[in-house]
Design a protein around this motif. Structure first.
Motif, short mmCIF file in Angstrom:
data_model
loop_
_atom_site.label_atom_id
_atom_site.label_comp_id
_atom_site.label_asym_id
_atom_site.label_seq_id
_atom_site.Cartn_x
_atom_site.Cartn_y
_atom_site.Cartn_z
N HIS A 243 9.30 -4.50 -1.06
CA HIS A 243 9.24 -3.39 -2.15
C HIS A 243 8.32 -2.51 -1.73
CE1 HIS A 243 11.47 -6.14 -4.73
NE2 HIS A 243 10.36 -7.09 -5.13
N LEU A 244 8.21 -2.57 -0.45
CA LEU A 244 7.26 -1.40 0.23
C LEU A 244 7.27 0.10 -0.12
CD1 LEU A 244 7.50 -3.00 4.09
CD2 LEU A 244 5.73 -3.56 2.27
N ARG A 245 8.75 0.55 -0.38
CA ARG A 245 8.66 1.92 -0.73
C ARG A 245 8.27 2.15 -2.18
NH1 ARG A 245 12.10 4.82 1.97
NH2 ARG A 245 13.06 3.20 2.90
N HIS A 246 8.63 1.30 -2.96
CA HIS A 246 8.21 1.18 -4.34
C HIS A 246 6.48 1.38 -4.48
CE1 HIS A 246 7.30 0.44 -8.75
NE2 HIS A 246 6.89 -0.46 -8.25
N ARG A 247 5.66 0.41 -3.69
CA ARG A 247 4.31 0.35 -3.65
C ARG A 247 3.94 1.66 -2.86
NH1 ARG A 247 4.43 -6.23 -1.73
NH2 ARG A 247 5.15 -6.85 -3.89
N LEU A 248 4.34 2.26 -1.93
CA LEU A 248 3.92 3.32 -1.41
C LEU A 248 3.74 4.46 -2.58
CD1 LEU A 248 2.59 4.91 0.55
CD2 LEU A 248 4.77 5.58 1.46
N LEU A 270 -1.89 -3.44 -3.48
CA LEU A 270 -0.43 -2.95 -4.09
C LEU A 270 0.50 -4.38 -4.22
CD1 LEU A 270 -0.20 0.36 -2.14
CD2 LEU A 270 -0.58 0.17 -4.67
N ARG A 271 -0.08 -5.25 -3.75
CA ARG A 271 1.09 -6.41 -3.74
C ARG A 271 1.62 -7.19 -4.81
NH1 ARG A 271 -2.63 -10.63 -0.45
NH2 ARG A 271 -4.18 -9.68 -1.78
N PHE A 272 1.03 -7.05 -6.02
CA PHE A 272 1.35 -7.51 -7.22
C PHE A 272 2.06 -6.79 -8.10
CE2 PHE A 272 -2.46 -9.42 -5.67
CZ PHE A 272 -2.22 -10.65 -5.35
N ASP A 273 3.18 -7.00 -8.71
CA ASP A 273 4.03 -6.28 -9.83
C ASP A 273 3.14 -6.28 -11.16
OD1 ASP A 273 6.01 -6.68 -8.15
OD2 ASP A 273 6.92 -8.25 -9.04
N LYS A 274 3.16 -4.90 -11.46
CA LYS A 274 2.34 -4.49 -12.88
C LYS A 274 1.02 -4.91 -12.70
CE LYS A 274 6.65 -5.60 -15.42
NZ LYS A 274 7.21 -6.27 -16.76
N GLN A 275 0.56 -4.77 -11.40
CA GLN A 275 -0.81 -4.84 -11.25
C GLN A 275 -1.32 -4.30 -10.13
OE1 GLN A 275 -2.63 -8.87 -12.13
NE2 GLN A 275 -4.33 -8.28 -10.76
N VAL A 276 -2.40 -3.49 -10.20
CA VAL A 276 -2.93 -3.02 -8.92
C VAL A 276 -4.63 -3.17 -9.03
CG1 VAL A 276 -3.33 -0.65 -7.76
CG2 VAL A 276 -0.97 -1.29 -8.93
N THR A 277 -5.09 -3.67 -7.87
CA THR A 277 -6.40 -3.72 -7.80
C THR A 277 -7.08 -2.32 -6.78
OG1 THR A 277 -6.14 -6.00 -7.92
CG2 THR A 277 -8.34 -5.28 -7.05
N VAL A 278 -7.98 -1.92 -7.47
CA VAL A 278 -8.71 -0.60 -6.97
C VAL A 278 -10.18 -0.99 -6.39
CG1 VAL A 278 -9.12 1.89 -7.07
CG2 VAL A 278 -6.96 0.99 -7.94
#
Length: 288
Positions: A243-248, A270-278
């Motif tokens: 899912h690299l395109r979606h994550r970018l 960006l590795r996890f669906d519906k969750q982003v760690t900043v």
């Protein structure tokens, strides 16, 4: 007495007894036809001798001056070079200088050329009377490669072949890490394929976005870690391997909102669906 006269006539006719019989074909194993065989054998031997003489004469001709390769290899024709030098390719044919073109083992020279790391494929042809034509397809690097455990920088192509650094091939490539010479070639190719997929999705978002990639770490085959430059600051992006395109797209869509909320960023997972760690940058990193 007629009988005695006939007997004397037959015994006295020496011409009949001395005349050789005509050669006639006879059944196998008989003596008939031997004189014909005796005539054929010398002709066959003469043909063999003539063929050997012609072969020897041809060999002497091919070794003569018109068929000799120039001692300076001036008749060596090379095309396809961009990175390799003519001197490097000519060195493969150094042993043929001054020899007859007929003595050149073109298959052996082809193997020598394709053993050179920068040569992807080659063709070698003898061009009579005394020239050799060489066509080279060079490897195309896709990234700079940091060699594990050293500060040396090499180059690598899409097939996983590690190349010595050549300035003539240098482009604004990103730096690739996580690949070593000790790694099996199949594993190398798999990780370079992940690297190329990452680069493809960045470049598809425009040349400017593509140029933001500074480094890609594929040490973990399940997680491509990208170091990108955004607003003149490096940000680490953990992108996984799918899912690299979606994550970018998620990153590009929300980066401004994250920066407004957290200030300069150090990394984004960006590795996890519906969750982003900043991860915000530290004060020292933020002021860099």
């Amino acid at each position: 007495m007629p009988a005695e006269s006939e007997t004397r006539d037959r015994s006295g006719d020496t011409s009949t007894l001395l005349r050789a019989p005509d050669a006639v074909a006879g059944p196998p194993g008989s003596g008939a036809g031997r004189s014909t065989v005796h005539r054929v054998l010398p002709l066959a031997a003469l043909a063999v001798v003539s063929a050997l003489a012609l072969w020897a004469a041809g060999g002497r001709l091919l070794r003569s001056e018109p068929f000799r390769i120039d001692s300076g290899l001036s008749t060596l024709r090379i095309d396809g070079l961009e990175v390799l030098t003519e001197e490097e390719v000519s060195s493969v044919f150094a042993r043929d200088a001054g020899r007859s073109l007929a003595a050149v083992d073109q298959f052996e020279r082809l193997a020598d050329l394709e053993a050179m790391p920068w040569v992807r494929s080659a063709r070698v042809a003898r061009v009579w009377p005394n020239s050799i034509a060489v066509s080279i397809e060079e490897r195309q690097p896709v990234a700079f490669l940091r060699v594990d455990g050293t500060s040396a920088v090499r180059m690598v192509d899409s097939e996983g072949v590690i190349l010595d650094f050549r300035g003539a091939a240098a482009q604004p490539f990103p730096l690739l890490t996580g690949i070593s010479a000790e790694m099996a070639i199949g594993e190398r190719r798999s990780r370079i394929a992940l690297f190329e997929r990452v680069m493809e999705v960045f470049r598809d978002r425009g040349e400017q976005v593509g140029r933001t990639v500074l480094e890609v770490d594929v040490s973990d085959a399940g997680n491509a870690v990208v170091l990108a430059r955004y607003h003149d600051r490096p940000i680490q992006l953990q992108m996984g391997n799918r899912h690299l395109r979606h994550r970018l797209d998620v990153f590009l869509s929300y980066i401004e909102a994250w920066r407004s909320e957290f200030g300069p960023l150090r990394s984004v997972d960006l590795r996890f669906d519906k969750q982003v760690t900043v991860m915000p940058a530290t004060d020292e990193e933020g002021s860099a």
